[in-house]
Design a protein around this motif. Structure first.
Motif, short mmCIF file in Angstrom:
data_model
loop_
_atom_site.label_atom_id
_atom_site.label_comp_id
_atom_site.label_asym_id
_atom_site.label_seq_id
_atom_site.Cartn_x
_atom_site.Cartn_y
_atom_site.Cartn_z
N ASP A 47 26.86 51.42 49.27
CA ASP A 47 27.04 52.84 48.90
C ASP A 47 28.48 53.28 49.11
O ASP A 47 29.06 53.99 48.30
CB ASP A 47 26.11 53.73 49.73
CG ASP A 47 24.64 53.40 49.52
OD1 ASP A 47 24.23 53.22 48.36
OD2 ASP A 47 23.91 53.31 50.53
N ALA A 48 29.05 52.86 50.24
CA ALA A 48 30.44 53.21 50.54
C ALA A 48 31.38 52.62 49.50
O ALA A 48 32.33 53.28 49.06
CB ALA A 48 30.83 52.74 51.94
N ALA A 49 31.13 51.38 49.08
CA ALA A 49 31.98 50.73 48.08
C ALA A 49 31.95 51.52 46.77
O ALA A 49 33.00 51.76 46.15
CB ALA A 49 31.53 49.29 47.85
N LEU A 50 30.76 51.93 46.34
CA LEU A 50 30.65 52.72 45.11
C LEU A 50 31.36 54.06 45.25
O LEU A 50 32.10 54.49 44.36
CB LEU A 50 29.18 52.96 44.76
CG LEU A 50 28.44 51.82 44.12
CD1 LEU A 50 26.96 52.15 43.97
CD2 LEU A 50 29.04 51.49 42.76
N GLU A 51 31.13 54.72 46.37
CA GLU A 51 31.72 56.04 46.61
C GLU A 51 33.24 55.99 46.66
O GLU A 51 33.93 56.87 46.15
CB GLU A 51 31.16 56.62 47.90
CG GLU A 51 31.57 58.06 48.14
CD GLU A 51 30.90 58.63 49.39
OE1 GLU A 51 31.63 59.28 50.17
OE2 GLU A 51 29.70 58.43 49.57
N LEU A 52 33.78 54.93 47.29
CA LEU A 52 35.23 54.82 47.46
C LEU A 52 35.92 54.11 46.30
O LEU A 52 37.15 54.09 46.24
CB LEU A 52 35.55 54.10 48.77
CG LEU A 52 35.02 54.74 50.04
CD1 LEU A 52 35.34 53.89 51.25
CD2 LEU A 52 35.56 56.14 50.23
N VAL A 101 35.91 50.82 45.73
CA VAL A 101 36.49 49.56 46.19
C VAL A 101 35.39 48.51 46.25
O VAL A 101 34.21 48.82 46.06
CB VAL A 101 37.17 49.71 47.57
CG1 VAL A 101 38.34 50.69 47.51
CG2 VAL A 101 36.18 50.16 48.64
N THR A 102 35.76 47.28 46.55
CA THR A 102 34.76 46.22 46.60
C THR A 102 33.97 46.28 47.91
O THR A 102 34.42 46.85 48.91
CB THR A 102 35.41 44.82 46.49
OG1 THR A 102 36.20 44.59 47.66
CG2 THR A 102 36.25 44.70 45.23
#
Length: 175
Positions: free
Chosen positions: A110-115, A117-118
């Motif tokens: 979720d953090a990767a999608l939100e930010l 980044v990979t």
């Protein structure tokens, strides 16, 4: 010195003595295996107790359990700080964003999608974040984020006020 401002706040849930003890062990960074050994029970039973604790606190994820224990004052900051860090704690903007996603109960994908980044990049930020805060795991990192005033109560739950933990509890901020 003026008294701390009291903010409208949901009442603390009622926890059993066993749930408070489990909460304190988790706050101190004890693993499921360590807790199982200390209580002469199985790891599966510890997992079940942790799920019951999460439900009792109204946490949307395991990551929020210790933070809600602090917010509802079942825990004191010293229950969470197992290895003090040099103050003030400095995190990069990305590390702080990852900590906030953890505080909301979200994981690395979720953090990767939100930010944008990979997944691997987020894992790197998370790993560094744990080292900086001297946290054993994400739940402890989120709780330390509250203690060290990196997070506000609203970062844990949108229904909570946007204030620091010490403003809610009336205890001095961690130093």
């Amino acid at each position: 010195m003026t008294a701390p401002t009291v903010h409208p706040f949901p009442s603390a849930p009622e926890l059993t003595e066993q749930q408070v003890r489990l909460l304190k062990w988790r706050a101190a960074g004890r693993t499921r295996t360590q807790i199982a050994r200390a209580t002469y029970t199985s790891e599966g039973r510890v997992t079940a107790y942790t799920a019951e604790l999460q439900a009792a606190l109204g946490a949307s994820s395991r990551t929020q359990v210790i933070a809600l224990g602090l917010i509802h004052q079942f825990l004191a900051p010293e229950d969470v700080i197992t290895c003090p860090v040099v103050q003030p704690v400095h995190l990069s903007p990305r590390q702080l964003q990852v900590l906030r996603t953890y505080a909301c109960g979200e994981g690395d994908p979720d953090a990767a999608l939100e930010l944008g980044v990979t997944y691997g990049t987020v894992r790197g930020y998370g790993s560094t974040l744990l080292q900086i805060l001297r946290a054993r795991d994400r739940p402890q990192a989120v709780a330390l984020g509250l203690v060290y005033e990196l997070l506000l109560l609203r970062d844990i739950d949108d229904r909570l006020p946007a204030i620091a933990l010490h403003a809610h509890t009336g205890q001095p901020a961690a130093t």
